[in-house]
Design an enzyme around this catalytic site. Sequence first.
Site, short mmCIF file in Angstrom:
data_model
loop_
_atom_site.label_atom_id
_atom_site.label_comp_id
_atom_site.label_asym_id
_atom_site.label_seq_id
_atom_site.Cartn_x
_atom_site.Cartn_y
_atom_site.Cartn_z
N ASN A 205 0.86 -1.18 0.00
CA ASN A 205 0.00 0.00 0.00
C ASN A 205 0.90 1.24 0.00
OD1 ASN A 205 -1.74 2.09 0.52
ND2 ASN A 205 -2.62 1.22 2.39
N ASN A 241 -9.53 -1.29 -1.61
CA ASN A 241 -10.15 -2.53 -2.06
C ASN A 241 -9.50 -3.17 -3.29
OD1 ASN A 241 -11.93 -2.92 -0.01
ND2 ASN A 241 -13.54 -1.67 -0.94
N SER A 264 2.12 -3.34 4.53
CA SER A 264 1.21 -2.23 4.80
C SER A 264 0.85 -2.24 6.28
CB SER A 264 -0.04 -2.43 3.95
OG SER A 264 -0.93 -1.36 4.12
N GLY A 265 -0.20 -1.50 6.63
CA GLY A 265 -0.71 -1.57 7.99
C GLY A 265 -1.75 -2.68 8.08
N ASP A 266 -2.46 -2.70 9.21
CA ASP A 266 -3.46 -3.75 9.39
C ASP A 266 -4.64 -3.62 8.44
OD1 ASP A 266 -2.11 -5.08 11.50
OD2 ASP A 266 -2.71 -3.49 12.87
N GLY A 267 -4.85 -2.41 7.91
CA GLY A 267 -5.99 -2.17 7.03
C GLY A 267 -5.94 -3.04 5.77
N GLU A 271 -8.36 -6.18 4.32
CA GLU A 271 -8.87 -6.31 2.94
C GLU A 271 -8.62 -7.71 2.39
OE1 GLU A 271 -7.72 -3.81 -0.22
OE2 GLU A 271 -8.23 -1.96 0.80
N ARG A 372 -2.28 11.83 9.99
CA ARG A 372 -1.56 10.69 9.42
C ARG A 372 -0.09 11.00 9.13
NH1 ARG A 372 -2.20 5.97 6.66
NH2 ARG A 372 -4.24 5.68 7.55
P1 ADP Z 1 -2.24 2.46 7.94
O1 ADP Z 1 -1.86 1.55 9.07
O2 ADP Z 1 -1.19 3.48 7.70
O3 ADP Z 1 -3.60 3.01 8.09
P2 ADP Z 1 -3.27 0.48 6.14
O4 ADP Z 1 -2.59 -0.60 5.46
O5 ADP Z 1 -4.09 0.11 7.31
O6 ADP Z 1 -2.23 1.60 6.60
O7 ADP Z 1 -4.11 1.20 5.05
C1 ADP Z 1 -5.10 2.16 5.31
C2 ADP Z 1 -6.19 2.06 4.27
O8 ADP Z 1 -5.70 2.33 2.99
C3 ADP Z 1 -6.81 0.69 4.18
O9 ADP Z 1 -8.16 0.80 4.49
C4 ADP Z 1 -6.64 0.27 2.73
O10 ADP Z 1 -7.81 -0.33 2.27
C5 ADP Z 1 -6.44 1.59 2.05
N1 ADP Z 1 -5.68 1.54 0.79
C6 ADP Z 1 -5.03 0.51 0.23
N2 ADP Z 1 -4.41 0.89 -0.91
C7 ADP Z 1 -4.69 2.21 -1.07
C8 ADP Z 1 -4.35 3.18 -2.06
N3 ADP Z 1 -3.59 2.89 -3.10
N4 ADP Z 1 -4.81 4.44 -1.89
C9 ADP Z 1 -5.55 4.78 -0.82
N5 ADP Z 1 -5.91 3.90 0.14
C10 ADP Z 1 -5.49 2.64 0.02
#
Ligand code: ADP
Length: 655
Positions: A205, A241, A264-267, A271, A372
């Site tokens: 990500n 997504n 990436s992070g847990d987000g 997914e 952020r």
């Molecule tokens: P963080 O821990 O920094 O929040 P995450 O991996 O949890 O990082 O990501 C945050 C969100 O970004 C997630 O909900 C994910 O679905 C979303 N995401 C993934 N790829 C992208 C992208 N290319 N642009 C924007 N958001 C994205």
Amino acid sequence: MDPCMKLSLDLPETSYVYDDTAATRSVSKPMAPTSIVAKVSPNGLIELSEHFYINHSKQNEPIRVEVQLKAEGIFLRRETGVPDEVCEQRIPLSDIIGSSCGPRMKKSHRGSLVSCRRIDEDTEVENGTRKDICAYLHIYAYIKSETSDKSSVRRERTVRILRFRSFDTYEENLKVAERWQHAIRINQSAVKNQLGEKQLLIFLNPKSGKGKGREMFHKQVAPLLKEAEMPYELHVTAHINYAREFVRKHNDLLRCYSGIVVASGDGLFFEVLNGIMEREDWRAITRGLPIGIIPCGSGNGLARSIAYLYKEPYEPKPILYATLTCVAGQRAPMDIVRIDSGKEGKSSEIYSFLSVGWGLIADIDIESERLRSIGATRFTFWSIRRLIGLRTYTGKLSYLRCEQKNERKTYGKLVSSTSNEEQRLPPEVQEFHDIPNPPRDERPDNSRPLADAEEDDEFADAISLDGASNQSYVDSWHSAVSKHTAYFSLAAQSLRSRRSVLSRLETINLEYENRRPPSTLPTLDQPVPTDTWHTEEGEYVMVHAAYTTHLSSDCFFAPQSLLNDGIIYLVIIRAGVSRSQLAQFLLGTSSGTHLPKEPNEYIEVVPVRAFRIEPCSDKEGIITVDGERVDYGPIQGEVLRGVINVMVPSPNCTN
Ligand code: ADP
Ligand code: MG
């Protein structure tokens, strides 16, 4: 620039070149090796032993080092000059991540590389030009050791370079080097599962954390994957997504990939998990493909939890350590929680691996999004802010406590263990397993043949939430996880012809194979059972359900939690709690000292199998699942034990 070189700027590196002959002495021709010893043990492990020499610039005589490959690792014994005294280093095989074999990688190695003083010994003349005849075996290891104050562990990059030049041609020297490489791999396969020939599917990500995911990947992850000889396919997510859709739609995940890694992070892990659970073949995917995480985000609870549970280092190089975990080729089952949410008929089903939050922590998580750019500090900053403007929420909370019987079997392991160290030992591999079929004539009741088996199966308890009314679900569930237990559902049909039974069996198995994990909870518009569930109504500062030790890298929220314990830790903070008590709670989350040791009127932690939160509809608020915001309204969750497999570090080789 060579990636290894890049990494070495970042990490302490010990890099020596070991020559396999005494040719660095003033002999004009390389000597044939006299000391190679090779043995194959009855269990197929290979033992090799050979003498190498380090050409030390300050000493005239090269130092002799005996290099031995054994089942336990590679041993390097260096003469110290004192008779009968040697200096020995062991590199455990589990700490070796890879090797490369070939000609010299760069013109001069940095630091302690000692090139041969008499260049003509290393070269042969071919068509008037000199050609290097040496073959090099680079062995990359990340050796685990305790820090000097013994308070934590670390891994230090160590590269051992064996230079083979006993023979007159490069090809012959390469053969010997490859023999060593092959032997190391054979012995490693006894202590490490190899991920196989297939590639890793990696999602990155670019927006996670401070938005430097791409840079972090290329600087820290890619070089390590190269050292580990790990083929991979990298997908930089183009939008929210992207990863979810990719794993949901890909036709042939199992054939193409050895595992999925989320950088990436847990987000993004959320997914991927949900993309998998939306597939009809989710069961095969969760069994066949372990999921790994490399923490490039601002919320990195899962990566931190795995490192903690396996006593692996995390700081100061979480990305490096997590990448090592992802190339270790080990997996362990992990619980997930099935979540139902939504109001007015708009119900949705999602799968969670970290937590569900209502109130304080969810507010901090989501509202601090606007900060952020400052990274994980945003959580601390917003905690202070929320503490000043404290909010409370009214609603109804219901939960199904972990039963005594379960506590003895699983949770009880925790309760009875006296030392915290014991609790941190990796959980036994207890997959979301099939129930052993009792012999037919021992079954007490053909229509309810699981009665005995339930005794030994923790999962049966986890889903027998509502007594007899759910028995059919229990049956279905076990049929679904078993290769053959659909048979039980057919017990009453035993007079039918064998053929018709078999064809029904196939149909049922197919049906189960395609189904999602069935819910054992009543739907959100139905009341929870009153006999087994506890229900209360009141005003809350927060309710947070957690199933990993860490909610983020510095939020040690559920210290007792294990990956595969089937327990949700429900932390309840009721209105009336003082600000100082709350401040203490929030400060304590970084060290895991926030939960009260004695019963407390305002702060309570309850180990549960399932829970339901029903906020009062008169006020808006925030509910999060794994740190991501979901619709505000009633929500419930039940634990599904060991459904997915996550990548975990190599076991320590102690012998
Ligand atoms: P963080 O821990 O920094 O929040 P995450 O991996 O949890 O990082 O990501 C945050 C969100 O970004 C997630 O909900 C994910 O679905 C979303 N995401 C993934 N790829 C992208 C992208 N290319 N642009 C924007 N958001 C994205
Ligand atoms: Mg758990």
